[in-house]
Scaffold this active site. Structure first.
Site: not given
Length: 376
Positions: A181-182, A231, A235, A336
């Site tokens: 992710d991210d 994603h 955020h 991540h």
């Protein structure tokens, strides 16, 4: 202090320990030894919920997806989705599974119902007490030492001589899905180097601004045939979850950013912080109704929490993978795209290789894995 540490481990309150099923212990209740066998998984003991309720004279009601376990001193709801709700409304993370057709729950639950648990591995003692017991733990262990001592496993018969030219073993067929992710980030190139070196594929759930900032990394993902996912953009909880329309807008914007950079689009999404509890039915109807597929995970590396504590990340991943392996479930591992994770990633990949896993990417034709069991 050592007893306290051992007790905490027995109750499963410390993350990052191996979770292979590692044996059984007979469960004691007050001043007697029961026929309940507690199964150790990752230093957490699990027992059949119905047998436990019968022995403690607890009320057991509800459905397999939403059980209510209650007694004179407290109650707890056990939800199949991986959490429990204590009598005061406090939510706790709770793993349950089936073994031999029986629903297994963590023994630590009884502490929420007013009981105490003693664990003395050297004396093979695992005991629930409610204050009415006569024997202390030492006297209990001494009185029942022959009953508590585990049975010796039967010795296997001698292996016959190997046949000439034995057939080659068949591949296990176990699959693991690595997800990050991210990203992308300044260290994604290093991450992709590690994956290439280990022959591993992964699926990247990326943020729109980072896609724009690191276009070369996205293009390399495409060239290397890694999986692409979205994603969102911000955020930020209050922005992404401001409304179902806001969530859909962020995913659509991320897709537009992805196409501008790589010429590709995707229908795979992972909302910020995972889909529970914020990605409710209204959000899912809006976003999944537009053709997206929702993916969470079943192995959380907690790399966002442990950062540079690589040993904790490693043991946390291994514990969860071993547990899923016991029940034939393919791991979907959450990690991540960050520098700290890269320090431990080779160890994780080496372990997965030794366990016989092969790496696959998530695609739109797979049945989505998410906390809501929403298969759209």
């Amino acid at each position: 202090m050592l007893c306290v540490i051992v007790f905490i481990l027995a109750l499963g309150l410390v993350p990052g320990v191996l979770a292979a099923e590692s044996g059984e212990m007979k469960l004691g209740i007050n001043d007697s030894v029961t026929d309940i066998r507690a199964v150790s998984v990752g230093y957490t003991f699990y027992v059949p919920v119905r047998a436990l309720a019968d022995k403690l004279k607890l009320s057991l009601g509800g459905t397999p997806e939403d059980l209510m376990l209650s007694g004179d001193r407290g109650r707890i709801r056990i939800l199949k989705e991986g959490k429990g709700i204590a009598g005061d409304g406090t939510e706790i993370s709770l793993t349950v599974f089936k073994r031999g057709g029986k629903l297994m729950i963590p023994l630590k639950i009884v502490t929420l119902l007013g009981y105490s648990v003693s664990y003395k591995p050297v004396q093979y003692l695992l005991r629930i007490t409610d204050g009415s017991q006569v024997l202390d733990d030492e006297a209990f262990a001494e009185k029942f030492k022959e009953m508590l001592k585990p049975e010796e496993p039967p010795q296997p018969a001698p292996s016959p001589s190997p046949a000439p030219n034995p057939p080659k073993p068949v591949a296990s067929g176990k699959i693991v899905y690595l997800t990050f992710d991210d990203g992308p980030s300044a260290t994604t190139g290093h991450l992709l180097d590690i994956l290439d070196k280990h022959g591993a594929k992964a699926t990247f759930f990326m943020l729109g601004p980072n896609i724009e900032r690191y276009p070369s990394q996205v293009k390399r993902m495409v060239k290397s045939e890694h999986g692409l996912g979205l994603h969102g953009i911000t955020h930020v909880k209050n922005k992404f979850y401001a409304s179902p329309a806001a969530a859909l807008k962020e995913m659509n914007q991320g897709n537009a950013d992805l196409k501008a950079v790589s010429g590709r689009t995707t229908k795979l999404i992972r909302p910020p912080y995972g889909s529970k509890p914020y990605f409710t039915k209204a959000f899912r109807d809006k976003v999944l109704g537009s053709g997206y597929h929702l993916w969470d995970w079943n192995v959380d590396s907690l790399d966002w929490k442990y950062k540079s504590a690589g040993d904790l990340i490693y043991t946390n991943v291994v514990s969860q993978v071993n547990k899923l392996d016991k029940y034939g479930v393919n791991p979907v591992i959450l990690m991540h795209d960050q520098k700290a994770t890269l320090q431990v990633l080779p160890r994780i990949l080496d372990y997965l290789h030794k366990k016989g896993y092969r790496y696959e990417i998530i695609t739109s034709d797979l049945k989505p894995l998410n906390f809501w069991h929403d298969t759209r």
